[in-house]
Design an enzyme around this catalytic site. Structure first.
Site, PDB file in Angstrom:
ATOM      1  N   HIS A  27       0.689  -1.402   0.009  1.00 54.76           N
ATOM      2  CA  HIS A  27       0.110  -0.081  -0.004  1.00 54.76           C
ATOM      3  C   HIS A  27       1.028   1.233  -0.105  1.00 54.76           C
ATOM      4  CE1 HIS A  27      -3.789   2.150   1.303  1.00 54.76           C
ATOM      5  NE2 HIS A  27      -2.686   3.017   1.717  1.00 54.76           N
ATOM      6  N   GLU A  28       1.882   1.109   0.936  1.00 54.43           N
ATOM      7  CA  GLU A  28       2.699   2.707   1.112  1.00 54.43           C
ATOM      8  C   GLU A  28       3.619   2.705  -0.107  1.00 54.43           C
ATOM      9  OE1 GLU A  28       2.008   4.941   2.941  1.00 54.43           O
ATOM     10  OE2 GLU A  28       0.627   3.602   4.328  1.00 54.43           O
ATOM     11  N   HIS A  31       1.942   4.278  -3.015  1.00 53.09           N
ATOM     12  CA  HIS A  31       1.757   5.942  -3.035  1.00 53.09           C
ATOM     13  C   HIS A  31       3.362   6.316  -3.351  1.00 53.09           C
ATOM     14  CE1 HIS A  31      -2.231   6.006  -1.059  1.00 53.09           C
ATOM     15  NE2 HIS A  31      -2.048   5.411  -0.122  1.00 53.09           N
TER      16      HIS A  31
END
Length: 175
Positions: A27-28, A31
Site C-alpha cells: 500500500h505504502e 503511494h
C-alpha cells in the site's frame, strides 16, 4: 481441503502477520511510486520507494497494535487484527498537475489493496485446484489457502477502511 478447522491462535497469527505486513508495505509502496511518477520525489529521497518492509515499519501501528488486537480479539473468541505502516510523505505541490496527481496518488494504495485481494483470490482457487490434482499436498496447501483467505479479507478491509473520508486516510483526498 478443510479450511473451517480452527487452528491455535498463535499459529494462525504466524500465518496472518506476513500477509498483513506485505499488504501494508505494498500500500505504502504504491503511494511512493505513484507520487514519484507524478513528480514528487519526497518519498524517493527518503528511501521509501521500496518493497523492503524496514523503512515502512512503525513500531506501534505495524507491530504492537496488530499483535495486541489479535490477542484481545482471540481472547474474545473472534481473532482479528489490523494496523498500518508509516505513511509515505508526499508534497502535492510537486505534482505536475496538483489535483490530478493528488487523486492518483491517493487512490494508488486503495487500488493496490483491492488488486492484492483479487490476486489472493486467484491464488486461493489455484491452490484448491492443485490440491485436487495432488492430494498428498492437501495439508500444506490448506495452510497456504488460509494465508490467502486472510489476504483477501485484510486487503479488502484495508481498501475500504482507507476509503473513509477522514484525514489522513486516502478517502479524505478522494472525496
Amino acid at each position: 481441503v478443510r479450511l473451517g478447522h480452527p487452528m491455535p491462535d498463535l499459529r494462525e497469527f504466524v500465518l496472518v502477520a506476513p500477509v498483513l505486513l506485505f499488504s501494508f508495505v505494498a500500500h505504502e509502496y504504491a503511494h511512493a511510486r505513484t507520487a514519484l511518477w507524478q513528480g514528487d520525489d519526497t518519498a524517493y529521497l527518503l528511501g521509501r520507494v521500496t518493497l523492503n518492509p524496514l523503512p515502512h515499519i512503525d513500531p506501534w501501528m505495524t507491530i504492537l497494535f496488530p499483535a495486541i488486537l489479535w490477542m484481545l480479539s482471540s481472547a474474545a473468541g473472534m481473532p482479528f487484527t489490523f494496523g498500518g505502516a508509516k505513511p509515505v510523505p508526499v508534497v502535492p505541490r510537486k505534482y505536475r498537475k496538483y489535483v490530478q496527481g493528488d487523486l492518483i496518488v491517493s487512490s494508488a494504495g486503495v487500488i493496490t489493496n483491492l488488486l492484492l485481494a483479487l490476486v489472493c483470490s486467484a491464488i486461493f482457487v489455484a491452490l484448491s485446484l492443485l490440491a485436487g490434482v495432488a492430494p498428498g499436498l492437501a495439508d500444506g496447501l490448506a495452510i497456504l489457502q488460509r494465508m490467502m483467505m486472510w489476504g483477501i479479507w485484510l486487503n479488502l478491509v484495508l481498501c475500504f477502511f482507507n476509503l473513509m473520508p477522514i484525514p489522513p486516510l486516502d478517502g479524505s483526498h478522494l472525496l
